[in-house]
Scaffold this motif. Structure first.
Motif, PDB file in Angstrom:
ATOM      1  N   LYS A  37      41.731  29.126  38.336  1.00  0.00           N
ATOM      2  CA  LYS A  37      43.364  28.414  38.534  1.00  0.00           C
ATOM      3  C   LYS A  37      43.055  27.366  39.421  1.00  0.00           C
ATOM      4  N   PRO A  38      44.126  26.382  39.125  1.00  0.00           N
ATOM      5  CA  PRO A  38      44.249  25.279  39.689  1.00  0.00           C
ATOM      6  C   PRO A  38      44.371  25.665  40.918  1.00  0.00           C
ATOM      7  N   GLN A  39      45.699  26.220  41.324  1.00  0.00           N
ATOM      8  CA  GLN A  39      46.618  26.266  42.521  1.00  0.00           C
ATOM      9  C   GLN A  39      47.109  28.271  41.920  1.00  0.00           C
ATOM     10  N   ASN A  40      46.757  29.064  43.230  1.00  0.00           N
ATOM     11  CA  ASN A  40      47.353  30.231  43.147  1.00  0.00           C
ATOM     12  C   ASN A  40      47.755  30.330  44.415  1.00  0.00           C
ATOM     13  N   MET A  41      49.447  31.318  44.559  1.00  0.00           N
ATOM     14  CA  MET A  41      49.490  31.293  46.101  1.00  0.00           C
ATOM     15  C   MET A  41      50.263  33.089  45.729  1.00  0.00           C
TER      16      MET A  41
END
Length: 485
Positions: A37-41
């Protein structure tokens, strides 16, 4: 070496679940696969084998692929600590807190980290399964995107689009999302998956036929709604639980604005002898056998919120009537006299008075402790294992009577002299059957049974892989993954 990306029409469309399912299904086929997952918040995190932290969902996906979680699986993690800012974690370690404007300017650097991690995974695995974030059709977030189509375009990978029919409007979600993409992005979408369908598939078929004719893209399958499925949530609190008997142990968890790692309590939610209740804003904490203060990404502001809700008074009344109180990580810090944040790591710099029910104080430091641990509880000497993710260092008399003794001789947490109040830095402690049963007995469930939570999670990962076999076009999936049979 092939990369396949799963994007969703909305948050909670089923991206994490589908990647988990595909990881296990491909592993069954003998394919070396890794999640990404490249970017996770998210405020639910896990500690990796290389000593960093990533989103909890990627750790579960790694388990589905038979792998230890690694920071390359989620190179950018954003952990919100205010309404407008978040701690930015790159390759498992924090680089600072940023508001949205600052992070937008930082995105080119974040993209470099994303592409470097992806390249390393591609060199090690046959297939990399990528999970997008939110929706690719968020117009205001398109510029500089690294989480959805921006990433897909950068690495030139195909995309599957998933939508949740249980929410309603599934065809509008799919067609509308497609319409808001550029021509090159539309071409990347190789098919649709519809998630959480209930009923007779024959009644849905006319809609599926129309969707394929209207878009020129295939429906790769329809996944049914699975009752009693448990896969740890990426971020949203899951308050659903099975019906419980009236004699179940009553546990209350107040939902703080920056609650973190609430997945700690999933084993309790699923335990047949536990009635777990999450309590939100505007509600008083009801009578209970045990109140658990959860982890927090912003301990001082969550303490202020707790007091604004009157929950501090509820907790003191609970203690007067003999109820048990447990604090986990940030919740443990709240039990002390003071929480000091001189560097402003979690918001505005300063100090806040804690609940003062245990004699110790905590100071937040720049270096975060990220480690997996094993040991024994000081309750019944029960075996325990878990992980620590915290910047606080606690000191004081209460720590002389610890909650647990870890392998290597280190002590963790505190247990009050009368045994009524406990605090720990250990996340995941309820996952271990022996520790969980001991804690439930401490809280008042004298005949507490040991629940094998890891076995339940493993069972449901297998159930998800079964759904892929039964309901998706596996020949097309193998081709999209670059696997030929």
């Amino acid at each position: 070496m092939t990369t396949l990306m799963i994007q969703g029409t909305t948050s909670d469309a089923g991206k994490s679940t589908l990647v988990t399912a595909l990881c296990r299904w491909l592993t069954r086929q003998g394919v070396a696969v890794a999640p990404f997952k490249p970017q996770n918040m998210a405020l639910n995190a896990a500690v990796t084998i290389d000593g960093g932290e990533i989103g909890r969902a990627q750790a579960v996906q790694a388990e589905a692929a038979g792998l230890e979680p690694h920071t390359d699986m989620n190179p950018v993690l954003l952990k919100p600590n205010t309404d407008i800012g978040a701690q930015v974690i790159i390759h498992g370690h924090p680089v600072g807190s940023m508001d949205a404007v600052a992070y937008h300017a930082y995105k080119p650097i974040a993209l470099e980290a994303v592409l470097a991690s992806h390249q390393r995974l591609r060199q090690q695995y046959q297939t990399v399964l990528v999970e997008g974030a939110g929706s690719p059709a968020e117009i205001n977030l398109r510029a500089g995107d690294i989480a959805n189509m921006g990433f897909a375009e950068a690495v030139d990978c195909p995309v599957i689009l998933i939508a949740d029919i249980d929410k309603g409007g599934v065809f509008a979600h799919l067609v509308g999302t497609l319409a808001l993409l550029s021509a090159s992005e539309q071409a990347r979408i190789k098919g649709f998956v519809i998630n959480r369908f209930r009923g007779d598939i024959a009644l849905l078929q006319p809609g599926l036929d129309w969707l394929e004719q209207h878009t020129g893209k295939p429906v790769l399958g329809v996944l049914p709604y699975l009752h009693d499925l448990h896969i740890e949530a990426e971020d949203a609190v899951n308050a659903r639980q099975p019906d419980k008997h009236g004699d179940a142990l009553k546990i209350v968890v107040p939902v703080l604005p920056r609650i973190s790692n609430h997945t700690d309590f999933d084993p309790l939610r699923l335990h047949p002898q536990v009635d777990l209740q999450f309590v939100g804003p505007g509600q008083s904490l009801p009578p209970a056998d045990l109140i658990i203060l959860p982890g927090s990404k912003s301990v001082r502001s969550d303490l202020a919120f707790l007091e604004q809700q009157g929950w501090d008074a509820d907790i003191r009344r609970h203690l007067r009537y003999g109820g048990k109180l447990l604090g986990v990580c940030g919740g443990f810090q709240m039990l002390g006299e003071w929480v000091d944040d001189p560097l402003g790591l979690e918001g505005e710099a300063g100090s806040s008075a804690g609940l003062g029910v245990l004699d110790f104080s905590t100071r937040l430091e720049a270096e975060k402790r990220l480690t997996r641990v094993r040991g024994r509880l000081c309750l019944e000497r029960a075996e325990v294992q878990g992980y620590e993710i915290h910047a606080g260092r606690s000191h004081g008399k209460a720590l002389a009577q610890p909650f647990a003794l870890l392998d290597g001789g280190e002590a963790d947490g505190a247990l009050s002299n009368d045994g009524q109040i406990a605090g720990t830095y250990l996340h995941g402690l309820f996952e271990h059957p022996e520790a969980s049963a001991a804690l439930l007995r401490w809280a008042g469930q004298e005949q507490a049974a040991a629940l094998d939570y890891p076995a339940l999670r493993a069972r449901d990962i297998e159930r998800l892989a079964d759904l892929v076999e039964q309901h998706l076009d596996t020949d097309k999936l193998l081709k999209l993954c670059g696997i030929t049979q």
